[in-house]
Design a protein around this motif. Sequence first.
Motif, PDB file in Angstrom:
ATOM      1  N   ALA A 163     -32.022  67.660  25.231  1.00 35.33           N
ATOM      2  CA  ALA A 163     -30.929  68.079  24.494  1.00 35.33           C
ATOM      3  C   ALA A 163     -30.327  69.564  24.807  1.00 35.33           C
ATOM      4  N   ARG A 164     -31.193  70.393  25.395  1.00 33.45           N
ATOM      5  CA  ARG A 164     -30.564  71.639  25.998  1.00 33.45           C
ATOM      6  C   ARG A 164     -29.728  71.282  27.243  1.00 33.45           C
ATOM      7  N   LEU A 165     -30.114  70.482  27.959  1.00 29.93           N
ATOM      8  CA  LEU A 165     -29.310  70.087  29.230  1.00 29.93           C
ATOM      9  C   LEU A 165     -27.711  69.387  28.695  1.00 29.93           C
ATOM     10  N   TYR A 166     -27.963  68.673  27.731  1.00 29.75           N
ATOM     11  CA  TYR A 166     -26.823  68.009  27.046  1.00 29.75           C
ATOM     12  C   TYR A 166     -25.766  69.036  26.791  1.00 29.75           C
ATOM     13  N   TRP A 167     -26.212  70.310  26.185  1.00 29.71           N
ATOM     14  CA  TRP A 167     -25.259  71.054  25.573  1.00 29.71           C
ATOM     15  C   TRP A 167     -24.694  72.156  26.801  1.00 29.71           C
ATOM     16  N   ILE A 168     -25.572  72.220  27.604  1.00 26.21           N
ATOM     17  CA  ILE A 168     -25.177  73.119  28.859  1.00 26.21           C
ATOM     18  C   ILE A 168     -23.969  72.242  29.444  1.00 26.21           C
ATOM     19  N   LYS A 169     -24.316  71.008  29.881  1.00 28.76           N
ATOM     20  CA  LYS A 169     -23.080  70.149  30.402  1.00 28.76           C
ATOM     21  C   LYS A 169     -21.969  70.124  29.724  1.00 28.76           C
ATOM     22  N   THR A 170     -21.985  69.973  28.294  1.00 30.20           N
ATOM     23  CA  THR A 170     -21.031  70.077  27.528  1.00 30.20           C
ATOM     24  C   THR A 170     -20.123  70.950  27.532  1.00 30.20           C
ATOM     25  N   GLN A 182     -19.858  73.486  29.990  1.00 28.09           N
ATOM     26  CA  GLN A 182     -19.461  73.620  31.133  1.00 28.09           C
ATOM     27  C   GLN A 182     -18.588  72.611  31.464  1.00 28.09           C
ATOM     28  N   GLN A 183     -18.321  71.529  30.882  1.00 32.35           N
ATOM     29  CA  GLN A 183     -17.113  70.445  31.166  1.00 32.35           C
ATOM     30  C   GLN A 183     -16.232  70.906  30.447  1.00 32.35           C
ATOM     31  N   GLU A 184     -16.097  71.630  29.122  1.00 37.75           N
ATOM     32  CA  GLU A 184     -15.336  72.401  28.373  1.00 37.75           C
ATOM     33  C   GLU A 184     -14.620  73.281  29.025  1.00 37.75           C
ATOM     34  N   ARG A 185     -15.443  74.340  29.501  1.00 38.81           N
ATOM     35  CA  ARG A 185     -15.154  75.754  29.829  1.00 38.81           C
ATOM     36  C   ARG A 185     -14.576  75.827  31.254  1.00 38.81           C
ATOM     37  N   PHE A 186     -15.409  74.983  32.136  1.00 37.57           N
ATOM     38  CA  PHE A 186     -15.164  75.255  33.634  1.00 37.57           C
ATOM     39  C   PHE A 186     -15.048  73.759  34.365  1.00 37.57           C
ATOM     40  N   PRO A 187     -13.872  73.036  33.852  1.00 39.84           N
ATOM     41  CA  PRO A 187     -13.580  71.719  34.352  1.00 39.84           C
ATOM     42  C   PRO A 187     -13.259  71.745  35.885  1.00 39.84           C
ATOM     43  N   VAL A 188     -12.414  72.668  36.136  1.00 40.79           N
ATOM     44  CA  VAL A 188     -11.988  72.835  37.386  1.00 40.79           C
ATOM     45  C   VAL A 188     -13.003  73.196  38.492  1.00 40.79           C
ATOM     46  N   GLU A 189     -13.964  74.288  38.135  1.00 40.06           N
ATOM     47  CA  GLU A 189     -14.912  74.611  39.163  1.00 40.06           C
ATOM     48  C   GLU A 189     -15.938  73.406  39.089  1.00 40.06           C
ATOM     49  N   LEU A 190     -16.105  72.575  38.145  1.00 40.76           N
ATOM     50  CA  LEU A 190     -16.984  71.376  38.101  1.00 40.76           C
ATOM     51  C   LEU A 190     -16.589  70.534  39.133  1.00 40.76           C
ATOM     52  N   ASN A 215     -21.804  82.722  43.455  1.00 38.03           N
ATOM     53  CA  ASN A 215     -22.153  81.718  44.232  1.00 38.03           C
ATOM     54  C   ASN A 215     -22.919  80.389  43.609  1.00 38.03           C
ATOM     55  N   PRO A 216     -21.951  79.722  42.626  1.00 35.17           N
ATOM     56  CA  PRO A 216     -22.640  78.619  42.122  1.00 35.17           C
ATOM     57  C   PRO A 216     -22.719  77.304  43.032  1.00 35.17           C
ATOM     58  N   PHE A 217     -23.762  76.633  42.430  1.00 31.92           N
ATOM     59  CA  PHE A 217     -24.043  75.197  43.393  1.00 31.92           C
ATOM     60  C   PHE A 217     -24.322  74.241  42.166  1.00 31.92           C
ATOM     61  N   LEU A 218     -24.167  72.994  42.578  1.00 29.01           N
ATOM     62  CA  LEU A 218     -24.367  71.797  41.760  1.00 29.01           C
ATOM     63  C   LEU A 218     -25.648  71.277  41.887  1.00 29.01           C
ATOM     64  N   ASP A 219     -26.590  71.270  40.680  1.00 29.65           N
ATOM     65  CA  ASP A 219     -27.836  70.779  40.636  1.00 29.65           C
ATOM     66  C   ASP A 219     -27.858  69.522  39.788  1.00 29.65           C
ATOM     67  N   GLY A 220     -27.562  68.355  40.229  1.00 27.97           N
ATOM     68  CA  GLY A 220     -26.996  67.082  39.495  1.00 27.97           C
ATOM     69  C   GLY A 220     -25.791  67.152  38.980  1.00 27.97           C
ATOM     70  N   ASP A 221     -25.785  67.437  37.764  1.00 23.68           N
ATOM     71  CA  ASP A 221     -24.194  67.380  37.016  1.00 23.68           C
ATOM     72  C   ASP A 221     -24.254  68.963  36.434  1.00 23.68           C
ATOM     73  N   VAL A 222     -25.189  69.592  36.820  1.00 28.22           N
ATOM     74  CA  VAL A 222     -25.106  71.003  36.098  1.00 28.22           C
ATOM     75  C   VAL A 222     -24.887  72.033  36.983  1.00 28.22           C
ATOM     76  N   ILE A 223     -23.996  72.824  36.702  1.00 27.34           N
ATOM     77  CA  ILE A 223     -23.676  74.169  37.534  1.00 27.34           C
ATOM     78  C   ILE A 223     -24.830  75.362  37.362  1.00 27.34           C
ATOM     79  N   ARG A 224     -25.330  75.506  38.494  1.00 23.37           N
ATOM     80  CA  ARG A 224     -26.494  76.413  38.593  1.00 23.37           C
ATOM     81  C   ARG A 224     -25.865  77.764  39.379  1.00 23.37           C
TER      82      ARG A 224
END
Length: 333
Positions: free
Chosen positions: A288-295, A297-305, A324-333
């Motif tokens: 549930a927590r990962l879902y909201w993190i992804k949601t 990030q998709q709304e606020r940082f679509p270009v970066e994603l 210096n973010p990186f992608l962990d699966g579908d989540v920006i870390r």
Amino acid sequence: PVGIVAKIIFPDTWIRGIALEEVLPLDLATKREAWVNKLHHLSSIQISRWIGIGDTSRNSDVHVFCDASERAYGAVLYVRSRSAHTSVVRIACSKNRLAPVKKVTLPRLELLAALIGTRLLQYFCQEISFDISKATLWSDSTVALGWIRNDPSKWKTFVSNRVTEIVSHTTPSQWRHCPGDQNPDDYLTRGISAEQLLSVDSWWNGSCWLKKDDTWPADRPSHMPLPEAKKTPQVLTITATEPIIQASRFSVYWKLLHVTAWVFRFIATIKRKTTYPQAFSADELKNARLYWIKTVQQERFPVELEALKRGERLSNTSKLARYNPFLDGDVIR
């Protein structure tokens, strides 16, 4: 062809609601009397008992003509026997049926005629041990031929079932087109008096061109769209960008996570039909927590994603670039 004239009278009486014990109307009574008065001519018909099969000095093949009218449909079978110098065509058998009282389209009736022709051919070949693959079947309907020459699964149920039976005994290459005015089966579906039948050579010996292969009518493949085709199902895929829950309605973070976990549990229960314990597991709350993190990030940082998914560096103007973010699966870390 003589019998169908009388058969056609019966559905006319049914349509008019005439009871069995009632007197026929004048027009139907006149047709019946004219038919009966000429039946004696049938005694003058002479049919050869030899049809040319079994003679080792002659090559034999079978031809079936199929046709339909609004009143009846049927098929007639001929045997052609050939020697070095002569070719003889003789009628062997025929079969016809009345068209249903309920209105049926002419192409469907033509397909029913093709089915009758196939069954007649199968019966004939079984009785005399003749190779069915050596037969040629003729129809003047380009629609019926188009159905037979295509995959049965392309058509609606009525056509598909009948085409399936036809191609289970014959091959599409055995079916050919003949002009309607040269189809001897026309007499079988429209009827003819016994007196006229005596002098109709094409009924007894087939079409005149049948004796020689090089005079056969050219086959006419149809390139027009055929009726009775199944509609191709169209699948519409919608990607929902809105979250499953409106987070703004919740003032407590943990309550939002629990409601989200309930939604995911409900979906999983429907798919897997399994039961869960009352309390949430750590994995359920984590998902549930990962879902909201992804949601978020998709709304606020679509270009970066998208840039990180393509393996590109973030623009210096991005608010995330300095971390210096990186992608962990579908989540920006």
